[in-house]
Write a protein that holds these residues in place. Structure first.
Motif, mmCIF file in Angstrom:
data_model
loop_
_atom_site.group_PDB
_atom_site.id
_atom_site.type_symbol
_atom_site.label_atom_id
_atom_site.label_comp_id
_atom_site.label_asym_id
_atom_site.label_seq_id
_atom_site.Cartn_x
_atom_site.Cartn_y
_atom_site.Cartn_z
ATOM 1 N N SER A 192 83.350 78.621 12.039
ATOM 2 C CA SER A 192 83.403 77.186 11.799
ATOM 3 C C SER A 192 82.769 76.475 12.978
ATOM 4 O O SER A 192 82.957 76.878 14.131
ATOM 5 C CB SER A 192 84.848 76.711 11.631
ATOM 6 N N PHE A 193 82.037 75.413 12.707
ATOM 7 C CA PHE A 193 81.371 74.684 13.782
ATOM 8 C C PHE A 193 81.664 73.193 13.696
ATOM 9 O O PHE A 193 81.944 72.650 12.624
ATOM 10 C CB PHE A 193 79.861 74.935 13.762
ATOM 11 N N HIS A 194 81.616 72.553 14.864
ATOM 12 C CA HIS A 194 81.786 71.104 14.970
ATOM 13 C C HIS A 194 80.707 70.578 15.903
ATOM 14 O O HIS A 194 80.696 70.901 17.095
ATOM 15 C CB HIS A 194 83.177 70.751 15.523
ATOM 16 N N ALA A 195 79.772 69.809 15.357
ATOM 17 C CA ALA A 195 78.704 69.195 16.142
ATOM 18 C C ALA A 195 78.990 67.709 16.271
ATOM 19 O O ALA A 195 79.522 67.083 15.346
ATOM 20 C CB ALA A 195 77.354 69.408 15.460
ATOM 21 N N GLU A 196 78.618 67.139 17.417
ATOM 22 C CA GLU A 196 78.911 65.720 17.648
ATOM 23 C C GLU A 196 77.814 65.068 18.487
ATOM 24 O O GLU A 196 77.392 65.603 19.511
ATOM 25 C CB GLU A 196 80.256 65.573 18.359
ATOM 26 N N LEU A 197 77.360 63.915 18.023
ATOM 27 C CA LEU A 197 76.575 62.990 18.826
ATOM 28 C C LEU A 197 77.531 61.856 19.155
ATOM 29 O O LEU A 197 77.908 61.080 18.275
ATOM 30 C CB LEU A 197 75.354 62.492 18.050
ATOM 31 N N ALA A 198 77.963 61.780 20.409
ATOM 32 C CA ALA A 198 79.105 60.946 20.800
ATOM 33 C C ALA A 198 78.940 59.494 20.344
ATOM 34 O O ALA A 198 77.919 58.861 20.604
ATOM 35 C CB ALA A 198 79.283 61.008 22.314
ATOM 36 N N GLY A 199 79.975 59.010 19.643
ATOM 37 C CA GLY A 199 79.993 57.635 19.192
ATOM 38 C C GLY A 199 79.105 57.342 18.005
ATOM 39 O O GLY A 199 79.028 56.194 17.560
ATOM 40 N N VAL A 200 78.434 58.373 17.477
ATOM 41 C CA VAL A 200 77.476 58.148 16.393
ATOM 42 C C VAL A 200 77.845 58.931 15.138
ATOM 43 O O VAL A 200 78.014 58.354 14.059
ATOM 44 C CB VAL A 200 76.048 58.522 16.847
ATOM 45 N N ALA A 201 77.955 60.252 15.254
ATOM 46 C CA ALA A 201 78.153 61.074 14.056
ATOM 47 C C ALA A 201 78.746 62.423 14.436
ATOM 48 O O ALA A 201 78.569 62.905 15.563
ATOM 49 C CB ALA A 201 76.825 61.279 13.325
ATOM 50 N N THR A 202 79.439 63.021 13.470
ATOM 51 C CA THR A 202 79.965 64.381 13.631
ATOM 52 C C THR A 202 79.599 65.195 12.394
ATOM 53 O O THR A 202 79.385 64.662 11.302
ATOM 54 C CB THR A 202 81.497 64.389 13.799
ATOM 55 N N LEU A 203 79.524 66.494 12.604
ATOM 56 C CA LEU A 203 79.208 67.431 11.529
ATOM 57 C C LEU A 203 80.132 68.625 11.639
ATOM 58 O O LEU A 203 80.176 69.293 12.664
ATOM 59 C CB LEU A 203 77.749 67.887 11.643
ATOM 60 N N ASP A 204 80.895 68.879 10.576
ATOM 61 C CA ASP A 204 81.783 70.036 10.528
ATOM 62 C C ASP A 204 81.352 70.925 9.379
ATOM 63 O O ASP A 204 81.021 70.448 8.279
ATOM 64 C CB ASP A 204 83.232 69.597 10.327
ATOM 65 N N GLY A 205 81.354 72.219 9.632
ATOM 66 C CA GLY A 205 80.950 73.143 8.580
ATOM 67 C C GLY A 205 81.407 74.558 8.862
ATOM 68 O O GLY A 205 82.012 74.846 9.883
ATOM 69 N N ARG A 206 81.055 75.440 7.945
ATOM 70 C CA ARG A 206 81.459 76.827 8.024
ATOM 71 C C ARG A 206 80.320 77.699 7.516
ATOM 72 O O ARG A 206 79.636 77.352 6.558
ATOM 73 C CB ARG A 206 82.714 77.080 7.186
ATOM 74 N N VAL A 207 80.127 78.837 8.168
ATOM 75 C CA VAL A 207 79.142 79.809 7.715
ATOM 76 C C VAL A 207 79.796 80.716 6.692
ATOM 77 O O VAL A 207 80.780 81.388 6.998
ATOM 78 C CB VAL A 207 78.595 80.637 8.892
ATOM 79 N N ALA A 208 79.274 80.705 5.475
ATOM 80 C CA ALA A 208 79.918 81.445 4.389
ATOM 81 C C ALA A 208 79.395 82.872 4.342
ATOM 82 O O ALA A 208 78.271 83.147 4.774
ATOM 83 C CB ALA A 208 79.657 80.740 3.053
#
Length: 228
Positions: free
Chosen positions: A212-228
């Protein structure tokens, strides 16, 4: 107009605070735009000759969908990046006008089949099979540019299974957003709907099935996902 086959669906991204979606035309990427990442890959930044490549528009993965582990690789790597969405375009865009073309910002992963890229580098082959494969561009929802304030200290980060992997700041980019747009426009005619992945900081590493991953551009956007 009638078509011989059913036209493909237009790839699109959600927009933060809106029911509308952003249609994706093309995906451009810049490589080696963070010096520390270039060094960890054994490369040297050539400021006068930026490295660009493309991904197909339908490589986007969004709306929380799982990322399928790709075929033909045993070494899938993550590269967290700020993503710029264009609301306008043109050719030979002056640097002074480039920033005004930005419609919005998000965060994404430039997924890479690193083993295939290594072979391509040795043989001086194109990187297409390493970069432009199916589901290789997970991207967050976009935040409109008018609601975004970016500085050199704006952080970009990635954690995998809760553990820090990548951490950087936008001020570390070799070429800033306006520069990237202006330079790209000397090579391609840019248009509304284009996405630009703006490079990754150091710390790229492998992803495994089930991660599972969590990417973030602070104060702008986040992306959460999983490698299936």
């Amino acid at each position: 107009m009638s078509y011989a086959i059913t036209p493909p669906t237009v790839p699109s991204l959600p927009i933060i605070g809106s029911d509308q979606r952003f249609p994706v035309r093309r995906i451009f990427c810049i490589g080696r735009n963070y010096a520390e990442h270039a060094r960890e890959m054994g490369a040297v930044v050539d400021r006068d000759t930026p490295l660009f490549f493309c991904k197909p528009a339908d490589a986007v993965v969004t709306d929380g969908a799982d990322v399928p582990y790709p075929q033909a690789t045993g070494d899938l790597h993550h590269e967290v990046e700020m993503v710029v969405a264009l609301g306008g375009g043109g050719r030979d865009i002056p640097l002074s006008q480039a920033a005004s073309l930005v419609w919005g910002y998000g965060v994404g992963l430039d997924l890479t089949r690193r083993d295939l890229q290594a072979v391509a580098k040795v043989k001086s082959h194109p990187w297409d099979v390493a970069k432009a494969f199916d589901h290789s561009a997970p991207v967050s929802a976009l935040r409109p540019a008018g609601a975004v304030t970016l500085t050199d200290d704006t952080a970009i980060s990635l954690t995998v299974n809760g553990q820090p992997r990548q951490q950087g700041r936008l001020g570390d980019m070799v070429h800033g957003v306006a520069e990237v747009i202006a330079i790209l426009s000397t090579l391609f005619e840019l248009k509304a709907g284009d996405l630009i992945f703006t490079g990754t900081p150091a710390g790229v590493a492998a992803l495994q099935r089930g991660d599972s991953f969590h990417a973030e551009l602070a104060g702008v956007a986040t992306l959460d996902g999983r490698v299936a």
